[in-house]
Design a protein around this motif. Sequence first.
Motif, PDB file in Angstrom:
ATOM      1  N   GLN A 533       0.806  -1.218   0.000  1.00 59.37           N
ATOM      2  CA  GLN A 533       0.000   0.000   0.000  1.00 59.37           C
ATOM      3  C   GLN A 533       0.842   1.273   0.000  1.00 59.37           C
ATOM      4  N   MET A 534       2.159   1.155   0.161  1.00 61.68           N
ATOM      5  CA  MET A 534       3.017   2.322  -0.008  1.00 61.68           C
ATOM      6  C   MET A 534       2.804   2.965  -1.374  1.00 61.68           C
ATOM      7  N   LEU A 535       2.451   2.140  -2.375  1.00 65.05           N
ATOM      8  CA  LEU A 535       2.257   2.650  -3.733  1.00 65.05           C
ATOM      9  C   LEU A 535       0.890   3.270  -3.945  1.00 65.05           C
ATOM     10  N   ALA A 536       0.028   3.186  -2.936  1.00 62.94           N
ATOM     11  CA  ALA A 536      -1.334   3.695  -3.087  1.00 62.94           C
ATOM     12  C   ALA A 536      -1.457   5.149  -2.679  1.00 62.94           C
ATOM     13  N   LYS A 537      -0.373   5.761  -2.212  1.00 60.11           N
ATOM     14  CA  LYS A 537      -0.481   7.058  -1.542  1.00 60.11           C
ATOM     15  C   LYS A 537       0.088   8.198  -2.378  1.00 60.11           C
ATOM     16  N   GLY A 538      -0.654   8.619  -3.370  1.00 60.12           N
ATOM     17  CA  GLY A 538      -0.353   9.869  -4.042  1.00 60.12           C
ATOM     18  C   GLY A 538       0.738   9.844  -5.089  1.00 60.12           C
ATOM     19  N   HIS A 539       1.299   8.685  -5.385  1.00 59.25           N
ATOM     20  CA  HIS A 539       2.367   8.644  -6.387  1.00 59.25           C
ATOM     21  C   HIS A 539       1.786   8.783  -7.789  1.00 59.25           C
ATOM     22  N   ASP A 540       2.523   9.488  -8.634  1.00 59.44           N
ATOM     23  CA  ASP A 540       2.058   9.740  -9.995  1.00 59.44           C
ATOM     24  C   ASP A 540       3.054   9.131 -10.966  1.00 59.44           C
ATOM     25  N   PHE A 541       2.664   8.002 -11.593  1.00 58.60           N
ATOM     26  CA  PHE A 541       3.491   7.349 -12.598  1.00 58.60           C
ATOM     27  C   PHE A 541       2.730   7.396 -13.920  1.00 58.60           C
ATOM     28  N   PRO A 542       2.986   8.402 -14.765  1.00 57.21           N
ATOM     29  CA  PRO A 542       2.183   8.591 -15.977  1.00 57.21           C
ATOM     30  C   PRO A 542       2.149   7.385 -16.903  1.00 57.21           C
ATOM     31  N   ALA A 543       3.228   6.590 -16.932  1.00 57.39           N
ATOM     32  CA  ALA A 543       3.281   5.466 -17.872  1.00 57.39           C
ATOM     33  C   ALA A 543       2.513   4.248 -17.383  1.00 57.39           C
ATOM     34  N   LEU A 544       2.012   4.260 -16.163  1.00 54.57           N
ATOM     35  CA  LEU A 544       1.355   3.089 -15.587  1.00 54.57           C
ATOM     36  C   LEU A 544      -0.029   2.881 -16.209  1.00 54.57           C
ATOM     37  N   SER A 545      -0.242   1.710 -16.797  1.00 55.27           N
ATOM     38  CA  SER A 545      -1.519   1.450 -17.466  1.00 55.27           C
ATOM     39  C   SER A 545      -2.262   0.242 -16.902  1.00 55.27           C
ATOM     40  N   ARG A 546      -1.562  -0.711 -16.289  1.00 54.33           N
ATOM     41  CA  ARG A 546      -2.208  -1.934 -15.825  1.00 54.33           C
ATOM     42  C   ARG A 546      -1.924  -2.154 -14.349  1.00 54.33           C
ATOM     43  N   VAL A 547      -2.970  -2.521 -13.595  1.00 59.62           N
ATOM     44  CA  VAL A 547      -2.829  -2.850 -12.179  1.00 59.62           C
ATOM     45  C   VAL A 547      -3.452  -4.219 -11.940  1.00 59.62           C
ATOM     46  N   ILE A 548      -2.708  -5.101 -11.300  1.00 58.52           N
ATOM     47  CA  ILE A 548      -3.205  -6.417 -10.900  1.00 58.52           C
ATOM     48  C   ILE A 548      -3.236  -6.445  -9.381  1.00 58.52           C
ATOM     49  N   VAL A 549      -4.390  -6.750  -8.803  1.00 61.23           N
ATOM     50  CA  VAL A 549      -4.525  -6.815  -7.345  1.00 61.23           C
ATOM     51  C   VAL A 549      -4.589  -8.285  -6.932  1.00 61.23           C
ATOM     52  N   VAL A 550      -3.619  -8.693  -6.115  1.00 63.26           N
ATOM     53  CA  VAL A 550      -3.529 -10.070  -5.638  1.00 63.26           C
ATOM     54  C   VAL A 550      -4.015 -10.127  -4.190  1.00 63.26           C
ATOM     55  N   ASN A 551      -4.781 -11.160  -3.856  1.00 60.96           N
ATOM     56  CA  ASN A 551      -5.262 -11.368  -2.484  1.00 60.96           C
ATOM     57  C   ASN A 551      -6.024 -10.148  -1.970  1.00 60.96           C
ATOM     58  N   ALA A 552      -7.026  -9.716  -2.736  1.00 55.89           N
ATOM     59  CA  ALA A 552      -7.806  -8.535  -2.376  1.00 55.89           C
ATOM     60  C   ALA A 552      -8.727  -8.765  -1.194  1.00 55.89           C
ATOM     61  N   ASP A 553      -8.897 -10.022  -0.785  1.00 55.62           N
ATOM     62  CA  ASP A 553      -9.930 -10.335   0.209  1.00 55.62           C
ATOM     63  C   ASP A 553      -9.468 -10.226   1.655  1.00 55.62           C
ATOM     64  N   ALA A 554      -8.179  -9.978   1.889  1.00 55.63           N
ATOM     65  CA  ALA A 554      -7.656 -10.043   3.253  1.00 55.63           C
ATOM     66  C   ALA A 554      -8.438  -9.144   4.205  1.00 55.63           C
ATOM     67  N   GLY A 555      -8.816  -7.951   3.756  1.00 60.17           N
ATOM     68  CA  GLY A 555      -9.516  -7.018   4.628  1.00 60.17           C
ATOM     69  C   GLY A 555     -10.939  -7.426   4.953  1.00 60.17           C
ATOM     70  N   LEU A 556     -11.485  -8.374   4.199  1.00 57.73           N
ATOM     71  CA  LEU A 556     -12.865  -8.796   4.443  1.00 57.73           C
ATOM     72  C   LEU A 556     -12.985  -9.749   5.624  1.00 57.73           C
ATOM     73  N   TYR A 557     -11.852 -10.278   6.099  1.00 55.69           N
ATOM     74  CA  TYR A 557     -11.881 -11.257   7.184  1.00 55.69           C
ATOM     75  C   TYR A 557     -11.606 -10.636   8.546  1.00 55.69           C
TER      76      TYR A 557
END
Length: 723
Positions: A533-557
């Motif tokens: 989640q360090m990468l979720a906080k305000g960083h701007d990478f203009p070339a970034l086009s694809r995001v894959i989220v692995v193990n998205a369910d951890a917070g649901l438990y």
Amino acid sequence: MPSEYRVEVALDVPLPATFTYLAAAALPVGARVAVPFGTRRLAGIVTGPGDESADTTKLKAVDAAFCDLPPLPASWLELVSFTAAYYHAPIGQVAATALPTALRGAAPVRLNDTRPWRLSDKGSLAEPPAARAKAQRALWQALSCGVLSKDAARAIAAQAGKLLAGWDAAGWLERVDTCWRDAPVAEGPALTAAQSAALAELRGTDGFAAWLLFGVTGSGKTEVYLRLIADTLAEGRQALVLIPEINLTPQLLSRFAARFPSTPIAALHSGLSDGERLNAWVDAWQGRAGIVIGTRLSVFTPLPRLGLVIVDEEHDASFKQQDGVRYHARDLAVWRAHQAGVPVVLGSATPSLETLYRVETGRYRQILLAERAHATASLPAVRILDVRRQRLAEGLSEMAVDTLKAAKRRGELSLVFINRRGFSPVLSCGDCGWTSGCRHCHAKMVLHLSERRLRCHHCGAFEPVPHACPSCGNVDLKPVGHGTQRIEDALARMVPDARVLRIDRDSTSRKAAWDEIYRKVHNGEVDILVGTQMLAKGHDFPALSRVIVVNADAGLYSADYRATERLFSVLTQVAGRAGRADAPGEVLVQTQWPDHPLFAALVAHDTLGYAKTLLAERGTAALPPITHQAILRADAPDIRDASAFLESVRDTLAPPKGVTVLGPVPALMARLAGRERAQLIVESPQRAPLHAFLDAWRPDIDAAARRAGRSLRWSLDVDPQDL
């Protein structure tokens, strides 16, 4: 003493009172002093005249009054007093927390004069002859054209420090107090219609107002901040900007410095040395810095001409201090803006429920930026992938790997997000079921394969990876689950020739790590980012086009009622890194709960709708922010001691009508760093009765703690963010 004056002094001790001392002369409120306290010599802050009824024969004298700095201003002491009262913390501990580390010691400090140089009348007549060293002449010529900072001087001549010191001693130089009111401001990008409308509304603010700038990721909130700051500086006033993480500082500082090239900026964060932090803090206090940018502790920086307060990523949990004085910097920022009679802007793409509730109840105003600022950018397309019946390779689906390969062929940057660092969350024995638990915590030790260590991410304990199961002797131990290191290794095999860069707390521990990351990403030297989640906080990478989220369910438990709010926030923020420039963005979220309402809201980018759903749930369950809460925590080597302390405190004072005390109950992590933890939860629909009860309760807590002995530790957390 020829005459004796009584002064009241706040000390960094866990006692709620101030202490009366004798002084040889009247000392101003806000003065920093050294005093004897028991067998120690402590630093303190004078808070006012002492108790005239105190017996002078029993009072100790002030050892020293430091004159290295002026007395701290009344507005700073008022902020400290409010913080102590609201969070029910000793005022001396709050004052010590609010000061830079260098000012917490019982000794004078030495300050470096950071103001720029210019030639004096004498120096302007002392032009070095042409035959002299080129560097010396270049430095003099630069000074003859105007003011010159120390950093700029060093860029001209490596020996600038020695030369400037010699010229200063000869009377050639003088220091300049920078006035940023008329300082040049660089041209910014053209505003969108939404940004222009937001600025017009914000500029119409007269005096205090709390604004929520609710903008989707990439909507240009920072540009709105910069325009507001330019207005503030033009009025000769200062701006305070709070950010959640130190890793955002270099990127933000470079952008601010480019926009305000002649305005002194004070950066305040934990990456600075004590001396650097002190100098920046004093520059802000003395009005030399026009802009202050910093993490949560910066909210206490004294600013004589405060004109604007900005809290970026206001939803972020790191604004809440989790030990010592447990303050929330966002909430103190709002109080401080009210104290100064200036506007405060809270910016976020995923506002906290506390802030949205205050908008609903009319305490805050809201401005919406619903579209991205880049002309060709749009919000990314989010796809939810049901992986319940899919075979995953190292946690990645076939579709995820194909997506990464396709992005690599097109020369686009991708991000694989997994909110676990290390190689694997746990090491396990398939024969007897043993898992790598921490001996000191109710948590698992994470496998860090590159270090050949098991490490606890809660208490920091580590040990070598066992060669065989400690329980049954089986040598076939297997890593279970995935972390950033394991995904990094897997991608090196699955996407051949891809340049993979891992970003987590392990890989960014060096001081210059983020500068190197930005350089590589912006120079096109990276194909796939793997991060937490360090990468979720305000960083701007203009070339970034694809995001894959692995193990998205951890917070649901999680048993924490805030878990789904935080999961939705982090997934929205991570998804928002994609498609911020010309390349369209795509986000693929792997989940075993595809029908959960959270994912439907994520696909629809319906942040406000999902927040309203969560607020309705909180209202039904009578949970914050609908109600108000405080937690009394206790920990001891034995859980029975912690529980006995809490039970004795609970029984000392019956809560008034409308206030409920629940517990004691074990904390969600009942054992941490070798200590057992329990807690009492205090709730009330109204804030005032809750605080009145805590005020009356505090003496009983102190008395019970003294009876319990030194093995017990306790804390009171108002508006807690974690159970």
